[in-house]
Design a protein around this motif. Structure first.
Motif, PDB file in Angstrom:
ATOM      1  N   ALA A   1       0.831  -1.206   0.000  1.00  0.00           N
ATOM      2  CA  ALA A   1       0.000   0.000   0.000  1.00  0.00           C
ATOM      3  C   ALA A   1       0.868   1.259   0.000  1.00  0.00           C
ATOM      4  O   ALA A   1       0.594   2.223  -0.744  1.00  0.00           O
ATOM      5  CB  ALA A   1      -0.930  -0.017   1.210  1.00  0.00           C
ATOM      6  N   ALA A   2       1.923   1.269   0.834  1.00  0.00           N
ATOM      7  CA  ALA A   2       2.816   2.437   0.882  1.00  0.00           C
ATOM      8  C   ALA A   2       3.535   2.623  -0.445  1.00  0.00           C
ATOM      9  O   ALA A   2       3.714   3.747  -0.926  1.00  0.00           O
ATOM     10  CB  ALA A   2       3.816   2.254   2.019  1.00  0.00           C
TER      11      ALA A   2
ATOM     12  N   ALA B   1       2.476   1.672  -3.427  1.00  0.00           N
ATOM     13  CA  ALA B   1       1.503   2.139  -4.424  1.00  0.00           C
ATOM     14  C   ALA B   1       1.181   3.612  -4.213  1.00  0.00           C
ATOM     15  O   ALA B   1       0.988   4.372  -5.178  1.00  0.00           O
ATOM     16  CB  ALA B   1       0.234   1.298  -4.350  1.00  0.00           C
ATOM     17  N   ASP B   2       1.146   4.032  -2.961  1.00  0.00           N
ATOM     18  CA  ASP B   2       0.742   5.411  -2.658  1.00  0.00           C
ATOM     19  C   ASP B   2       1.862   6.422  -2.906  1.00  0.00           C
ATOM     20  O   ASP B   2       1.614   7.532  -3.387  1.00  0.00           O
ATOM     21  CB  ASP B   2       0.289   5.475  -1.195  1.00  0.00           C
ATOM     22  CG  ASP B   2      -0.246   6.848  -0.821  1.00  0.00           C
ATOM     23  OD1 ASP B   2      -1.058   7.390  -1.597  1.00  0.00           O
ATOM     24  OD2 ASP B   2       0.151   7.365   0.249  1.00  0.00           O
ATOM     25  N   ARG B   3       3.136   6.014  -2.634  1.00  0.00           N
ATOM     26  CA  ARG B   3       4.192   7.030  -2.615  1.00  0.00           C
ATOM     27  C   ARG B   3       5.368   6.757  -3.554  1.00  0.00           C
ATOM     28  O   ARG B   3       6.298   7.557  -3.602  1.00  0.00           O
ATOM     29  CB  ARG B   3       4.727   7.171  -1.184  1.00  0.00           C
ATOM     30  CG  ARG B   3       3.641   7.605  -0.188  1.00  0.00           C
ATOM     31  CD  ARG B   3       4.203   7.734   1.219  1.00  0.00           C
ATOM     32  NE  ARG B   3       5.331   8.666   1.266  1.00  0.00           N
ATOM     33  CZ  ARG B   3       6.129   8.801   2.332  1.00  0.00           C
ATOM     34  NH1 ARG B   3       5.924   8.045   3.408  1.00  0.00           N
ATOM     35  NH2 ARG B   3       7.126   9.658   2.316  1.00  0.00           N
TER      36      ARG B   3
ATOM     37  N   SER C   1      -2.745   0.337  -9.671  1.00  0.00           N
ATOM     38  CA  SER C   1      -1.366   0.416  -9.181  1.00  0.00           C
ATOM     39  C   SER C   1      -0.967  -0.778  -8.314  1.00  0.00           C
ATOM     40  O   SER C   1       0.219  -1.012  -8.082  1.00  0.00           O
ATOM     41  CB  SER C   1      -1.175   1.698  -8.373  1.00  0.00           C
ATOM     42  OG  SER C   1      -2.075   1.720  -7.261  1.00  0.00           O
ATOM     43  N   GLU C   2      -1.942  -1.539  -7.812  1.00  0.00           N
ATOM     44  CA  GLU C   2      -1.636  -2.619  -6.869  1.00  0.00           C
ATOM     45  C   GLU C   2      -0.729  -3.702  -7.449  1.00  0.00           C
ATOM     46  O   GLU C   2       0.243  -4.108  -6.792  1.00  0.00           O
ATOM     47  CB  GLU C   2      -2.937  -3.237  -6.349  1.00  0.00           C
ATOM     48  CG  GLU C   2      -2.697  -4.280  -5.261  1.00  0.00           C
ATOM     49  CD  GLU C   2      -4.003  -4.877  -4.754  1.00  0.00           C
ATOM     50  OE1 GLU C   2      -3.920  -5.870  -4.019  1.00  0.00           O
ATOM     51  OE2 GLU C   2      -5.080  -4.353  -5.100  1.00  0.00           O
TER      52      GLU C   2
END
Length: 847
Positions: free
Chosen positions: A62-63, A65-67, A154-155
């Motif tokens: 998750a991190a 994908a997010d950043r 993005s996952e």
């Protein structure tokens, strides 16, 4: 951070890199503090040789994908973790049971233990960095996931980056702790994210008419069931716990000379170790040898019958892959097994399986099973791997404490199912010393090279429509265009895999040593229920030892058998194992096979019996040649000096033939009859072997052939060699074939034959024939030998029933069955003749 099979080259950041992203793999606040302090003190800058802004992210999909994955620049991505090390013992860092006193895994200590270790044992941790990669390189290495990212998902790409980081850290970790601790991570996740595998599941769902999500769930469940979730802690402790089971029982002697070359091969190719299977402890013995030589742990492919608690859960964490015994028509499970198998090979994890399909019950190699070799061949054909090296391994025990159960199964008894009670009995049975166990490695075989040499097309058809295949080499879910030559291609593939399996078996046999117990039982099983003195046993074995030396056969401590004191020790140990009985009430001890222990004795003999098969065939061929000139006075003149009791037995009436031609014809007939028992080379090599054996009997053979002086005196040459092998090596196999042949000849030719029922009948009738002395030894009454004999009869087209309404067909089948039985009786008669020629079976005054 390259997730492909080959190790990535060291990445050297160039001056244009203006940012670094550190992916922090941590399990506690302590580890994050250690990594943060190390970065703050310039540790990462010094390691990279680059001074650039650093961003820290948790190693979390998750991190990421997010950043990270959506960034427009091209940062250098570096995975980092803290590596905790167990205390050093004798220069080696490994976990011991005493470490568990802290109630913490020394390789993964809990938070409080981490705090203590930082202050008390600073050498127990270090900061580990994986090989860095640019974000653009990660996109290039994962095009499918990157394309999904561009489309808004993005996952998948984030998971790909996470897996690449974990792999990079695992590789870096192995440079510190050694290849022995190479273990896979995130296997199920990576396979389930594979677009090719997902497409295959869709095709299967379409073909069987099932919901795609249901097929996916079934595949995921099967994969979780299969994947070996290896643990370094469990591997260390399990190895230490199980070592006493064999370490106190056998002294392990391994030939490690070829292991350095194997390690070099392993840097480029995965290795598949294919050992002979004689005991449940085979995997522990081989595992110890490989661990001592710093090989990574093998993924051991085993049957689901050993998945009982607690062995199953523990074994899975040490690399054991439990596969169902039967897949049936479960295409999803088959697809999962094939995909997992290909994945392990592509990632260069070493494998190990026992390709005989189970422990041998007779002591010699069983016929191979082709299932897993088919999966391996498929991975090669589809270019999932460049190549894989197959390593034949021989594991040979001087004595086995579990032979009683094996003998009971051979005599028709029911195999006891595995479980906790079985395990306790098994461990208890291993508490007695059993001599040596020899581990020998054969010449590695290139799977790609050998498949090609055996005619495998090694081609992959284009994807088009689902293909329904029924051959054993077929892989469920495979897709291809419809081709007229499909059946021909499938047959070429099937034949190539079978020939490869044959080569592996030959490779195992080629390095299997002859043991002292193999020779001791070989001697005692061939003297027709007669006891021998120590001097007689030594006298019997002396020419056999000379034969072994002349052929330079692999062997254990067999030279000790030339010394009567050492020979006495060997026989006394067999007596303690209740294989040999000793009578001490007379002038001197005499030795014979223990009553009821003939199957156990045959097990030891059969471990080396393949080394003497060619000699035994030569002996029977010479006797067949001699019968071709029955009535010739030269025969009587040659035989009479040997012993008055040795005469050429009356043979069935036959037309006069050339003795040499008759001898060769007999050799080929015997080779055909024994093809389900032994691994024979092609006719040309077999003929060369026969010639070599002939030269050992008569060094002037070629000259005598040129001078046309080959005659019945060859019988004298044979006897002068000092020993005969036919009755010691081949009698039990031909006696078992005779039992099957006679039962077939007595059957109604129009009735279907149930193989299991036929074998059960053969066990019962064989025991009767043994009581009537129509069979020579209890070792002939064996379900294993009867099973092979039934295969032979089927190969000769003697099992399939004749048409009930056709009298001529029934008569013809009965005649062929009767002729088959008569042929075996003739061989049995010649074997009895060979036994009378053996000096050990003559009266003591003449021997």
């Amino acid at each position: 951070m390259d997730r492909r099979g080959a190790p990535p080259p060291p990445s050297t950041p160039d001056a244009r890199s203006d940012s670094v992203v550190v992916l922090v793999d941590s399990t506690s606040k302590v580890e994050r503090e250690l990594i943060g302090a190390w970065i703050g003190e310039g540790g990462l800058t010094a390691e990279l040789g680059l001074d650039a802004p650093i961003t820290q992210l948790d190693l979390d999909a998750a991190a990421i994908a997010d950043r990270l994955t959506g960034r427009g620049d091209d940062p250098l991505v570096v995975p980092v973790r803290v590596l905790w090390l167990p205390p050093a013992r004798d220069g080696v860092r490994r976990v011991a049971f005493t470490d568990l006193a802290m109630f913490s895994n020394p390789r993964k200590p809990h938070r409080l233990a981490q705090r203590r270790l930082i202050g008390r044992a600073p050498d127990r941790h270090l900061i580990l960095t994986g090989s860095p990669a640019r974000l653009s390189e990660l996109r290039a290495n994962n095009p499918a996931a990157a394309a999904l990212h561009e489309a808004g998902s993005s996952e998948p790409f984030a998971r790909a980056v996470l897996r690449a980081a974990v792999v990079a850290l695992e590789r870096a970790e192995r440079t510190v702790i050694g290849d022995r601790y190479k273990v896979p991570r995130l296997v199920a996740e990576e396979i389930l994210d594979s677009p090719e595998f997902l497409r295959r599941l869709e095709l299967i769902a379409d073909r069987i008419g099932a919901d795609e999500q249901d097929v996916y769930r079934r595949a995921e469940k099967a994969l979780r069931e299969l994947v070996a979730a290896q643990s370094r802690l469990v591997s260390d402790l399990f190895t230490q716990a199980m070592r006493p089971v064999h370490a106190s029982t056998w002294k392990v002697e391994s030939d490690d000379t070829g292991l350095c070359a194997l390690r070099d091969l392993n840097r480029r190719y995965p290795l598949v170790f294919l050992p002979s299977h004689r005991s449940y402890v085979d995997a522990f013995v081989l595992g110890d040898v490989l661990a001592r030589n710093d090989f990574p742990p093998n993924h051991v492919i085993g049957g689901a019958n050993l998945r009982f608690w607690p062995i199953g859960p523990i074994a899975r964490r040490t690399g054991t892959v439990f596969i169902r015994r039967s897949f049936g028509d479960d295409e999803v499970y088959k697809a999962v097994v094939e995909e997992y198998f290909g994945y392990l090979l592509a990632k260069r994890f070493n494998l190990e399986w026992y390709f005989e399909g189970g422990r041998t019950r007779t002591g010699k190699l069983r016929p191979p099973r082709y299932g897993l070799l088919n999966y391996l061949a498929t991975a090669v054909r589809r270019n999932r791997i460049e190549d894989v090296m197959l390593v034949p391994v021989s594991i040979t025990y001087e004595r086995l404490n579990e032979l009683g159960a094996i003998a009971t199964e051979q005599a028709g008894g029911v195999k006891k199912s595995e479980g906790l009670a079985w395990l306790a009995r098994y461990v208890r049975s291993q508490q007695h010393s059993a001599g040596r166990v020899y581990v020998r490695f054969g010449t590695p075989l290139s799977a790609r090279e050998r498949l090609a040499a055996h005619g495998d097309p090694l081609t992959v058809p284009p994807i088009a429509i689902p293909l329904h295949r029924t051959d054993t080499a077929a892989q469920p879910g495979e897709t291809t265009a419809v081709r007229e030559d499909h059946s021909e291609t499938a047959e070429l593939e099937r034949t190539a895999v079978q020939r490869l399996a044959f080569e592996i078996a030959v490779g195992i046999n080629a390095v299997t040593p002859i043991t002292v117990n193999a020779l001791a039982t070989l001697a005692l099983l061939g003297v027709q229920e007669r006891a021998l003195t120590l001097r007689e046993v030594r006298h019997l074995l002396t020419p056999v030892l000379g034969y072994i030396e002349r052929r330079d056969l692999p062997r254990g401590e067999v030279e000790a058998l030339r010394d009567e004191q050492s020979l006495a020790v060997v026989l006394e140990q067999l007596s303690l194992a209740r294989v040999v009985t000793v009578y001490r009430g007379g002038l001197e001890p005499v030795y014979s096979i223990e009553s009821g222990a003939h199957l156990e004795a045959a097990f030891y003999r059969n471990s080396a019996v393949h080394w003497f098969v060619d000699r035994a065939i030569l002996e029977l061929s010479i006797l067949a040649a001699a019968e071709a000139v029955v009535g010739d006075p030269v025969v009587a003149a040659a035989v009479e000096p040997i012993t008055a009791e040795v005469v050429v037995p009356e043979a069935p009436h036959r037309q006069e033939t050339d003795p040499l031609s008759e001898g060769w014809a007999e050799a080929y007939r015997l080779r055909d009859l024994l093809k389900f028992e032994f691994f024979f080379p092609d006719r040309a090599e077999f003929a060369a072997n026969m010639t070599s054996e002939m030269l050992l009997v008569d060094p002037d053979w070629f000259q005598r052939r040129r001078d046309n002086t080959v005659g019945a005196d060859i019988l004298a040459k044979l006897t002068e060699s000092g020993f005969m092998m036919a009755h010691r090596v081949l009698r039990s196999f031909f006696d078992a074939q005779l039992v099957v042949a006679e039962r077939l000849a007595a059957r109604d030719p129009s009735l279907e034959i149930d193989r299991k029922e036929l074998i059960t009948e053969c066990v019962a009738v064989g025991k009767q024939m043994l009581l009537q002395q129509r069979l020579h030894s209890p070792e002939s009454v064996s379900t294993e030998l009867f099973t092979s004999a039934v295969k032979l009869a089927d190969n000769h087209d003697l099992l399939a029933p004749a048409e009930a309404e056709s009298a001529s067909a029934r008569k013809e089948l009965t005649a062929r069955r009767t002729e088959f039985a008569e042929q075996l009786r003739e061989i049995s008669r010649r074997i009895s003749w060979a036994a009378t020629l053996d000096p050990s079976n003559r009266p003591p005054a003449e021997a």
